[in-house]
Design a protein around this motif. Structure first.
Motif, mmCIF file in Angstrom:
data_model
loop_
_atom_site.group_PDB
_atom_site.id
_atom_site.type_symbol
_atom_site.label_atom_id
_atom_site.label_comp_id
_atom_site.label_asym_id
_atom_site.label_seq_id
_atom_site.Cartn_x
_atom_site.Cartn_y
_atom_site.Cartn_z
ATOM 1 N N LYS A 1 35.371 55.259 17.429
ATOM 2 C CA LYS A 1 35.303 53.972 16.747
ATOM 3 C C LYS A 1 36.501 53.850 15.817
ATOM 4 C CE LYS A 1 31.298 52.004 16.069
ATOM 5 N NZ LYS A 1 30.014 51.636 15.503
ATOM 6 N N SER B 1 35.275 52.457 10.891
ATOM 7 C CA SER B 1 33.969 53.013 10.591
ATOM 8 C C SER B 1 34.047 53.708 9.240
ATOM 9 C CB SER B 1 33.569 54.006 11.689
ATOM 10 O OG SER B 1 32.331 54.567 11.430
ATOM 11 N N THR C 1 31.464 56.569 20.441
ATOM 12 C CA THR C 1 30.447 55.947 21.279
ATOM 13 C C THR C 1 30.590 56.446 22.716
ATOM 14 O OG1 THR C 1 31.853 54.036 21.770
ATOM 15 C CG2 THR C 1 30.332 53.846 19.898
ATOM 16 N N VAL D 1 27.038 50.250 25.357
ATOM 17 C CA VAL D 1 26.958 51.456 24.536
ATOM 18 C C VAL D 1 25.606 52.123 24.763
ATOM 19 C CG1 VAL D 1 26.931 52.380 22.188
ATOM 20 C CG2 VAL D 1 28.551 50.572 22.785
ATOM 21 N N THR E 1 25.735 56.373 20.039
ATOM 22 C CA THR E 1 26.758 56.519 19.008
ATOM 23 C C THR E 1 26.529 57.856 18.313
ATOM 24 O OG1 THR E 1 26.853 54.129 18.671
ATOM 25 C CG2 THR E 1 27.770 55.517 16.918
ATOM 26 N N ARG F 1 27.556 60.549 15.309
ATOM 27 C CA ARG F 1 28.214 60.698 14.011
ATOM 28 C C ARG F 1 27.571 61.834 13.225
ATOM 29 N NH1 ARG F 1 26.103 55.334 13.317
ATOM 30 N NH2 ARG F 1 28.236 54.604 13.343
#
Length: 173
Positions: free
Chosen positions: A56, A59, A65, A72, A75, A77
């Motif tokens: 991304k 962010s 992603t 999508v 995601t 993180r």
């Protein structure tokens, strides 16, 4: 099923194969260059696109992603507050979450859904330091998605390491 990943291949522009436990080519990862954002494409051995991984661009926290057919799927993180260890999460398009916990740096971690382990990522089975396995525990799991999630975690850890190195260098000046 167990898949073998050689992590030195994880740089933009590099293309590499992920093999199954029998040495067969199972997935091809194509590192796309000349793009505005980091992109990796996971393909089957016949060249069919199974997942597209993007970093991304904008962010608050680094995130990546995983897409399939332009949608999508997930995601990935780092979790904000994990005081004793690194922990990541994969938010599915459905709103469900997969937990990614363990020793992320040493490549000894699990991808879990609730109390059930979907995959274990481990380096301990290998003598070669740059190789690790992704062991998919469930027959009904999507190995391409789990491999894509592990690739995302690798890239996010690398980005964080690079960021800390850059900050350390700036501080020393």
């Amino acid at each position: 099923m167990k898949y073998l990943v050689r992590e030195k291949m994880f740089s933009i522009g590099d293309d590499f194969w992920i093999e199954d436990e029998h040495g067969n080519k199972a997935f091809y990862v194509d590192g796309k260059v000349l793009r505005l954002r980091e992109t990796l494409v996971v393909q089957d051995p016949h060249g069919r696109e199974l997942a597209v991984i993007h970093k991304k661009v904008i962010s608050v926290r680094d995130a990546m992603t995983v897409e399939r057919d332009g949608e999508v799927l997930v995601t990935v993180r780092k979790k904000l507050f994990t005081p004793f260890h690194d922990s990541y999460r994969a938010e599915l398009a459905s709103g469900d979450e997969l937990e990614i916990r363990g020793d992320i740096i040493a490549k000894e971690y699990d991808i879990e859904y609730g109390d059930e382990r979907l995959a274990r990522i481990s380096r301990k089975w290998f003598r070669l330091r740059d190789t690790y396995a992704i062991h998919v525990d469930r027959d009904d799991a999507d190995p391409a998605m789990l491999i894509a999630i592990a690739v995302c975690v690798d890239r996010l850890v690398e980005h964080e390491h690079e960021k800390h190195e850059h900050e350390r260098e700036q501080h020393e000046r």
